[in-house]
Scaffold this active site. Structure first.
Site, PDB file in Angstrom:
ATOM      1  N   ILE A   1      32.018 110.863 103.414  1.00  7.72           N
ATOM      2  CA  ILE A   1      32.478 112.114 102.810  1.00  7.72           C
ATOM      3  C   ILE A   1      31.563 112.581 101.696  1.00  7.72           C
ATOM      4  CG2 ILE A   1      34.902 111.779 103.391  1.00  7.72           C
ATOM      5  CD1 ILE A   1      35.353 110.669 100.590  1.00  7.72           C
ATOM      6  N   GLY A   2      30.496 111.821 101.417  1.00  6.88           N
ATOM      7  CA  GLY A   2      29.566 112.212 100.360  1.00  6.88           C
ATOM      8  C   GLY A   2      28.303 111.393 100.448  1.00  6.88           C
TER       9      GLY A   2
ATOM     10  N   GLY B   1      24.603 110.487  97.961  1.00 10.25           N
ATOM     11  CA  GLY B   1      23.837 110.661  96.734  1.00 10.25           C
ATOM     12  C   GLY B   1      22.646 109.745  96.707  1.00 10.25           C
TER      13      GLY B   1
ATOM     14  N   PHE C   1      22.271 107.057  95.161  1.00 15.58           N
ATOM     15  CA  PHE C   1      22.691 105.650  95.203  1.00 15.58           C
ATOM     16  C   PHE C   1      23.024 105.204  96.622  1.00 15.58           C
ATOM     17  CE2 PHE C   1      26.952 106.876  96.187  1.00 15.58           C
ATOM     18  CZ  PHE C   1      27.067 108.109  95.600  1.00 15.58           C
ATOM     19  N   GLY C   2      23.454 106.113  97.476  1.00 13.03           N
ATOM     20  CA  GLY C   2      23.910 105.747  98.814  1.00 13.03           C
ATOM     21  C   GLY C   2      25.010 106.683  99.295  1.00 13.03           C
ATOM     22  N   LYS C   3      25.992 106.145 100.005  1.00 15.00           N
ATOM     23  CA  LYS C   3      27.015 106.969 100.640  1.00 15.00           C
ATOM     24  C   LYS C   3      28.410 106.708 100.067  1.00 15.00           C
ATOM     25  CE  LYS C   3      24.464 107.056 105.022  1.00 15.00           C
ATOM     26  NZ  LYS C   3      24.447 106.660 106.452  1.00 15.00           N
TER      27      LYS C   3
ATOM     28  N   LYS D   1      32.308 104.105  97.156  1.00 15.16           N
ATOM     29  CA  LYS D   1      30.906 104.430  96.895  1.00 15.16           C
ATOM     30  C   LYS D   1      30.074 103.158  97.051  1.00 15.16           C
ATOM     31  CE  LYS D   1      29.740 107.170  93.433  1.00 15.16           C
ATOM     32  NZ  LYS D   1      29.389 107.670  92.068  1.00 15.16           N
TER      33      LYS D   1
ATOM     34  N   ASP E   1      26.299 116.493  83.691  1.00 10.73           N
ATOM     35  CA  ASP E   1      26.104 116.997  85.055  1.00 10.73           C
ATOM     36  C   ASP E   1      27.350 117.743  85.516  1.00 10.73           C
ATOM     37  OD1 ASP E   1      24.633 117.485  87.316  1.00 10.73           O
ATOM     38  OD2 ASP E   1      25.089 115.569  88.274  1.00 10.73           O
TER      39      ASP E   1
END
Length: 637
Positions: free
Chosen positions: A302-303, A305, A307-309, A324, A420
């Site tokens: 669902i996302g 970045g 760093f990973g998924k 995460k 952010d």
């Protein structure tokens, strides 16, 4: 001395078949990594000349970095790389280019600066390389003076050239140190009054350099072998007690590691002798995480970045969670990952996404959060097929985000700056309650005797505080600026940066401010809201956003003051809805009168924005009190 693949990943020797060279990534050498976008094109890349085939592998030309946000920042803005060099030497700087976007000349023209001197102007890659997708290199020669130990490479727009695009482009960069006398060694200058050694002949120098290099190589090899054996023995002892996983994290003076209590009260002996207790949630086994995500099924992502998924999962008790997972093969985003652990370990508030637990088995770094069923605020504004949010839900989402940010700024001793703030970091639960997320870039606020935190510029273009960008001085008002951009994004329902629009519309903040100053914000209002909002509430909403985007931080309101006025906007709209009851002829002045009448019964008048400071003329805010109380309750104070 340096060999960089600009805008791309590292190229190892096996990928550089001709000369077996290593090409580093360039981001660590950039003054501002966000100053350039990475672009890629892996098809149809050729060399502009057959003589270039051994200069660099085609992989170098398949990626590049171009300037970010060129229509917003000052035209003096450049992409900048900084390198440490030895003084008093000559250097050859080789820049590699490949036009990956434009297919006509005069669409991208820029300048090249070396050590703050113009090395080339009116630089047109398309013309020099002979077309699009053609790898090309250009050499520059620079003499570094005895007093300079830094080499700057900068690319920026050449506005005088009249190009369609004012951004720059670079694919690769090499720096060669040149010898004037056969000697590449750097000898520190001797102090005043001390004679320098006599210059030996070049042959003698080369002989001694070779002997010294041989001795040094043997010494280094022996040292590395000793360190490796010692480290292996130490790691063997540690493995008996600690499974492989995260390196220990220092959180508020305590160490959180794999010996943390499985039920969540992670406390261990502080190296300074005190014991601290940090609530980091439940410790999950990797098997539990795999079961919750169906062995990290890609359909549950669902996302994504650096760093990973992020996966949607369901743990044993049926609770939906967001998981995460840091990429085990990459260290990218590790610092942000650890910052998030530290922040969420000490933050609890109903408008901040909650950390449920963690997993640290088999070198995995995994965090488990509460699941936010309605995703990001941005997905409900544009870019998806989701139904649009009503004006009331949009205002309520802004209020929830403001409460979370206000708690960050005031809930800790020195406060926390999110750094952010954007609509993708505002998440909505099943009831559309907004919560702030992603604290990887967060910073602890300044000490009492300081006004700001000096730090490298990080954040997202389009939301970035220009004062922070210019001075590299971070304050809470930087979050306020970003939040002001969010408010305009909520009104207009469009991306904050859209290069496909006409020049004056590319940047949302500038475009919306132009209409707001004319008191005509409804002109660019999301057309899906037509007829379903209180005009007076929109007017007040625009005034708040305008104050947030003041050029100077000292002229912006605090988040507590923004929160107060957002709640007032919501009250105006609700009064309009109650009195209007479906009659669109109801005027904003009637809504204002209805609200004032209602507040008069409670003995409280409406707030107002101070024209000079943008601050509320009331000394307290209901929203800030509520946020602080929520935080205190979660901490058990």
């Amino acid at each position: 001395m340096y060999r960089l693949n600009v805008g791309g990943s590292e190229i190892n020797p096996s990928q550089d078949s001709d000369l077996w060279r290593t090409w580093e990534v360039d981001s660590s050498y950039m003054i501002t990594a966000n100053a350039g976008f990475e672009i890629k094109n892996s098809s149809n890349i050729t060399y502009s000349s057959v003589n270039d085939s051994s200069v660099a592998p085609l992989l170098v030309y398949e990626s590049a970095r171009t300037m970010s946000n060129t229509e917003v920042l000052e035209k003096k803005f450049n992409m900048s790389w900084k390198f440490g060099v030895d003084p008093d030497f000559d250097y050859l700087i080789r820049l590699h280019f490949c036009e990956l976007v434009y297919d006509m000349e005069n669409q991208r023209i820029f300048r090249i600066y070396i050590n703050n001197r113009t090395a080339a102007d009116n630089f047109n890659v398309f013309v020099r390389a002979g077309g699009k997708n053609k790898g090309y290199h250009q050499d520059f020669f620079d003499v570094v003076s005895p007093k300079v130990d830094t080499l700057w490479i900068q690319l920026g727009p050449d506005t005088a050239a009249g190009a369609a695009g004012t951004d720059a482009l670079l694919s690769g960069l090499e720096i060669f140190k040149l010898s004037r006398n056969g000697n590449l060694a750097y000898v520190e200058k001797y102090g005043r009054g001390v004679s320098s050694p006599r210059r030996r002949s070049s042959k003698t120098q080369l002989l001694w350099v070779g002997v010294g290099a041989g001795i040094a190589s043997v010494a280094i090899l022996a040292t590395l072998l000793f360190c490796f054996c010692n480290r292996w023995r130490q790691k063997s002892r540690e493995t008996k007690n600690n499974p492989a996983g995260w390196r220990p994290l220092f959180l508020n003076g305590s160490i959180v590691n794999s010996t943390a209590n499985a039920k969540g009260a992670a406390g261990s002996q502080n190296p300074y002798g005190s014991v601290a207790s940090i609530r980091v949630g439940k410790r999950f086994m990797l098997a539990e995480i795999r079961a919750a995500t169906n062995n990290f099924d890609e359909s549950l992502v669902i996302g994504l970045g650096g760093f990973g998924k992020v996966y949607k999962g369901e743990i044993d008790d049926g609770t939906l969670v967001a998981i995460k997972r840091a990429n085990p093969q990459s260290q990218q985003g590790l610092a942000e990952f650890e910052t998030e652990i530290e922040m969420l370990s000490k933050l609890r508030h109903r408008h901040l996404v909650s950390l449920i637990g963690f997993c640290e088995e088999q070198n995995e770094m995994i965090l488990v959060y509460e699941y936010m069923a309605n995703g990001t605020l941005r997905s409900h504004l544009f870019g998806s097929d989701l139904p649009p949010l009503t004006w009331k839900l949009r205002v309520e989402a802004c209020i929830g985000a403001a409460r979370g940010l206000h708690y960050l700024h005031t809930g800790a001793e020195r406060g926390i700056i999110h750094r952010d703030v954007k609509t993708t970091n505002i998440l909505l639960d099943e009831n559309f309650v907004a919560k702030m997320s992603d604290f990887g870039l967060s910073k602890t606020g300044p000490a009492l005797d300081h006004t700001h935190v000096s730090t490298a510029v990080k954040g997202s273009f389009g939301y970035l505080d220009p004062e922070y960008f210019r001075r590299q001085q971070l304050t809470e008002k930087s979050d306020v600026y970003s939040f002001g951009v969010v408010l305009f994004e909520v009104v207009c329902a469009r991306a904050v940066i859209n290069p496909t629009l006409p020049k004056d519309q590319i940047n949302l903040a500038e475009w919306a401010m132009k209409w707001q100053r004319q008191r005509a914000l409804e002109t660019i209002l999301d057309p899906r809201l037509e007829g379903s909002y209180c005009p007076e509430s929109l007017k007040k909403f625009g005034e708040i956003a305008e104050k947030c985007l003041a050029d100077e931080g000292k002229s912006r309101p605090t988040l507590g003051e923004v929160l107060w006025h957002l709640e007032y906007v919501l009250q105006l709209h609700e009064a309009w809805m109650r009195t209007n009851a479906g009659d669109n002829s109801f005027t904003s002045s009637q809504a204002f009168g209805a609200l004032v009448e209602g507040e008069a019964e409670e003995g409280e008048g409406p707030p107002s924005l101070d024209e000079e400071t943008g601050c509320s003329r009331k000394s307290t805010t209901r929203g800030s009190n509520e946020s602080t109380e929520d935080g205190a309750e979660m901490h058990g104070h």
